[in-house]
Design a protein around this motif. Structure first.
Motif, PDB file in Angstrom:
ATOM      1  N   TYR A 242       0.833  -1.211   0.000  1.00 34.87           N
ATOM      2  CA  TYR A 242       0.000   0.000   0.000  1.00 34.87           C
ATOM      3  C   TYR A 242       0.863   1.254   0.000  1.00 34.87           C
ATOM      4  N   HIS A 243       0.430   2.254  -0.749  1.00 34.78           N
ATOM      5  CA  HIS A 243       0.993   3.600  -0.592  1.00 34.78           C
ATOM      6  C   HIS A 243      -0.126   4.608  -0.812  1.00 34.78           C
ATOM      7  N   ARG A 244       0.082   5.801  -0.314  1.00 36.58           N
ATOM      8  CA  ARG A 244      -0.940   6.847  -0.451  1.00 36.58           C
ATOM      9  C   ARG A 244      -1.304   7.046  -1.914  1.00 36.58           C
ATOM     10  N   GLY A 245      -2.555   7.298  -2.163  1.00 36.29           N
ATOM     11  CA  GLY A 245      -3.003   7.566  -3.527  1.00 36.29           C
ATOM     12  C   GLY A 245      -3.575   6.350  -4.227  1.00 36.29           C
ATOM     13  N   MET A 246      -3.411   5.171  -3.649  1.00 32.51           N
ATOM     14  CA  MET A 246      -3.994   3.987  -4.284  1.00 32.51           C
ATOM     15  C   MET A 246      -5.515   4.034  -4.123  1.00 32.51           C
ATOM     16  N   ASP A 247      -6.213   3.553  -5.145  1.00 34.49           N
ATOM     17  CA  ASP A 247      -7.675   3.605  -5.113  1.00 34.49           C
ATOM     18  C   ASP A 247      -8.226   2.409  -4.327  1.00 34.49           C
ATOM     19  N   VAL A 248      -8.768   2.698  -3.175  1.00 35.31           N
ATOM     20  CA  VAL A 248      -9.307   1.625  -2.334  1.00 35.31           C
ATOM     21  C   VAL A 248     -10.784   1.872  -2.000  1.00 35.31           C
ATOM     22  N   ALA A 249     -11.354   2.920  -2.620  1.00 35.52           N
ATOM     23  CA  ALA A 249     -12.699   3.364  -2.239  1.00 35.52           C
ATOM     24  C   ALA A 249     -13.761   2.293  -2.441  1.00 35.52           C
ATOM     25  N   GLY A 250     -13.596   1.441  -3.454  1.00 30.85           N
ATOM     26  CA  GLY A 250     -14.649   0.471  -3.767  1.00 30.85           C
ATOM     27  C   GLY A 250     -14.617  -0.787  -2.915  1.00 30.85           C
ATOM     28  N   PHE A 251     -13.633  -0.895  -2.054  1.00 30.86           N
ATOM     29  CA  PHE A 251     -13.490  -2.141  -1.289  1.00 30.86           C
ATOM     30  C   PHE A 251     -14.544  -2.238  -0.181  1.00 30.86           C
ATOM     31  N   ASP A 252     -15.136  -3.411  -0.050  1.00 32.80           N
ATOM     32  CA  ASP A 252     -16.129  -3.618   1.012  1.00 32.80           C
ATOM     33  C   ASP A 252     -16.067  -5.073   1.491  1.00 32.80           C
TER      34      ASP A 252
ATOM     35  N   ASP B 154     -17.549  -5.993   4.359  1.00 33.87           N
ATOM     36  CA  ASP B 154     -18.712  -6.209   5.214  1.00 33.87           C
ATOM     37  C   ASP B 154     -18.371  -6.103   6.706  1.00 33.87           C
ATOM     38  N   GLU B 155     -17.243  -5.532   7.007  1.00 30.28           N
ATOM     39  CA  GLU B 155     -16.849  -5.311   8.415  1.00 30.28           C
ATOM     40  C   GLU B 155     -16.424  -3.844   8.506  1.00 30.28           C
ATOM     41  N   GLN B 156     -17.271  -3.055   9.159  1.00 29.29           N
ATOM     42  CA  GLN B 156     -17.087  -1.604   9.162  1.00 29.29           C
ATOM     43  C   GLN B 156     -15.686  -1.176   9.598  1.00 29.29           C
ATOM     44  N   GLY B 157     -15.207  -1.773  10.664  1.00 30.83           N
ATOM     45  CA  GLY B 157     -13.901  -1.379  11.205  1.00 30.83           C
ATOM     46  C   GLY B 157     -12.777  -1.591  10.202  1.00 30.83           C
ATOM     47  N   LEU B 158     -12.839  -2.695   9.479  1.00 30.22           N
ATOM     48  CA  LEU B 158     -11.793  -2.992   8.492  1.00 30.22           C
ATOM     49  C   LEU B 158     -11.926  -2.091   7.271  1.00 30.22           C
ATOM     50  N   ASN B 159     -13.172  -1.851   6.829  1.00 29.79           N
ATOM     51  CA  ASN B 159     -13.384  -0.933   5.706  1.00 29.79           C
ATOM     52  C   ASN B 159     -12.862   0.452   6.042  1.00 29.79           C
ATOM     53  N   ASP B 160     -13.201   0.923   7.228  1.00 30.56           N
ATOM     54  CA  ASP B 160     -12.781   2.268   7.635  1.00 30.56           C
ATOM     55  C   ASP B 160     -11.262   2.371   7.698  1.00 30.56           C
ATOM     56  N   PHE B 161     -10.636   1.346   8.205  1.00 27.48           N
ATOM     57  CA  PHE B 161      -9.177   1.356   8.312  1.00 27.48           C
ATOM     58  C   PHE B 161      -8.548   1.544   6.936  1.00 27.48           C
ATOM     59  N   LEU B 162      -9.047   0.790   5.950  1.00 25.10           N
ATOM     60  CA  LEU B 162      -8.435   0.835   4.615  1.00 25.10           C
ATOM     61  C   LEU B 162      -8.789   2.103   3.861  1.00 25.10           C
ATOM     62  N   ARG B 163     -10.018   2.575   4.016  1.00 24.53           N
ATOM     63  CA  ARG B 163     -10.468   3.704   3.199  1.00 24.53           C
ATOM     64  C   ARG B 163      -9.963   5.042   3.705  1.00 24.53           C
ATOM     65  N   ASP B 164      -9.567   5.093   4.952  1.00 26.38           N
ATOM     66  CA  ASP B 164      -9.159   6.371   5.541  1.00 26.38           C
ATOM     67  C   ASP B 164      -7.623   6.439   5.596  1.00 26.38           C
ATOM     68  N   PRO B 165      -7.029   7.300   4.755  1.00 32.44           N
ATOM     69  CA  PRO B 165      -5.571   7.383   4.731  1.00 32.44           C
ATOM     70  C   PRO B 165      -4.985   7.780   6.090  1.00 32.44           C
TER      71      PRO B 165
END
Lengths: 193, 39
Positions: free
Chosen positions: A22-32, A34-45
């Protein structure tokens, strides 16, 4: 462009996955997953990138035919030997070593997730095989690691059990915990390569 | 600890306790990882 629906119908083998740090700027917005905590971790730089830049955990993104299908975060850690049931610990750690080494060297899987649209396709197993391979390679390159460890959500515990992870002994801090510490002892794998 | 129990305990510590299912599941994992790394 391949879609998640297309992937659902494809056989996904180990070699069809691609792993990228992973590095900043990678597109991860579409990932889901189904576990809010994990989604939030990945989507929030501020989470994933800051965690990595602080040297607390390195995240790897997993792609299949160009689509982001999973991710995991690894860091070095250890597990106090008292949490490992003697009867389940593979040999080679003798009583004298146990007195000296209070903590068994481990790689901590801080985050581990597969996109919910692809659950049941074996991607998680491929990812875990990759992590085991990385740990075995790290051993050969000169850094001791004996265990893989993680904190498993209740609903993920059967998955990790299938991957041969064990629960730690229920002592001290483990008692009454919702998420349980689980470990895979690399020495139980024999001569895997 | 002496006798049979002592010998059993020592054996447990000295001999790796293999998990055949885990060995089967993760066989070839390092080679697969190295293959990915070379890509």
């Amino acid at each position: 462009m391949v879609s998640y629906d297309d992937l659902r119908d494809l056989k996904i083998d180990e070699d069809s996955l691609r792993y990228e740090k992973y590095h900043r700027g990678m597109d991860v917005a579409g990932f889901d997953c189904d576990e809010q905590g994990l989604n939030d971790f990945l989507r929030d730089p501020r989470e994933v990138a800051a965690y990595q830049e602080a040297g607390l955990g390195t995240t790897t993104l997993v792609y299949c035919h160009g689509l982001l299908v999973g991710f995991f975060t690894l860091g070095n850690d250890g597990l106090e030997i008292k949490y490992i049931d003697d009867r389940r610990l593979a040999g080679k750690v003798n009583r004298r070593q146990k007195e000296i080494v209070k903590t068994v060297p481990a790689i901590k899987i801080g985050r581990f997730a597969v996109d919910k649209r692809l659950h049941g396709k074996g991607i998680g197993t491929h990812m875990m095989r990759y992590i085991v391979g990385l740990a075995l390679a790290q051993r050969e390159r000169g850094v001791a690691v004996r265990l893989l460890i993680l904190e498993a959500y209740p609903r993920a515990q059967p998955f990790y059990t299938r991957l041969r992870f064990l629960f730690t002994s229920e002592k001290g801090r483990e008692r009454n915990k919702r998420n349980r510490t689980m470990y895979l002892d690399l020495d139980t794998l024999g001569e895997v390569d | 600890m002496t006798g049979e129990a002592g010998r059993a305990f020592k054996k447990r510590l000295d001999k790796p306790k293999a998990d055949p299912a885990a060995a089967a599941l993760y066989r070839g994992a390092k080679q697969a990882y190295l293959r990915h790394e070379r890509k």
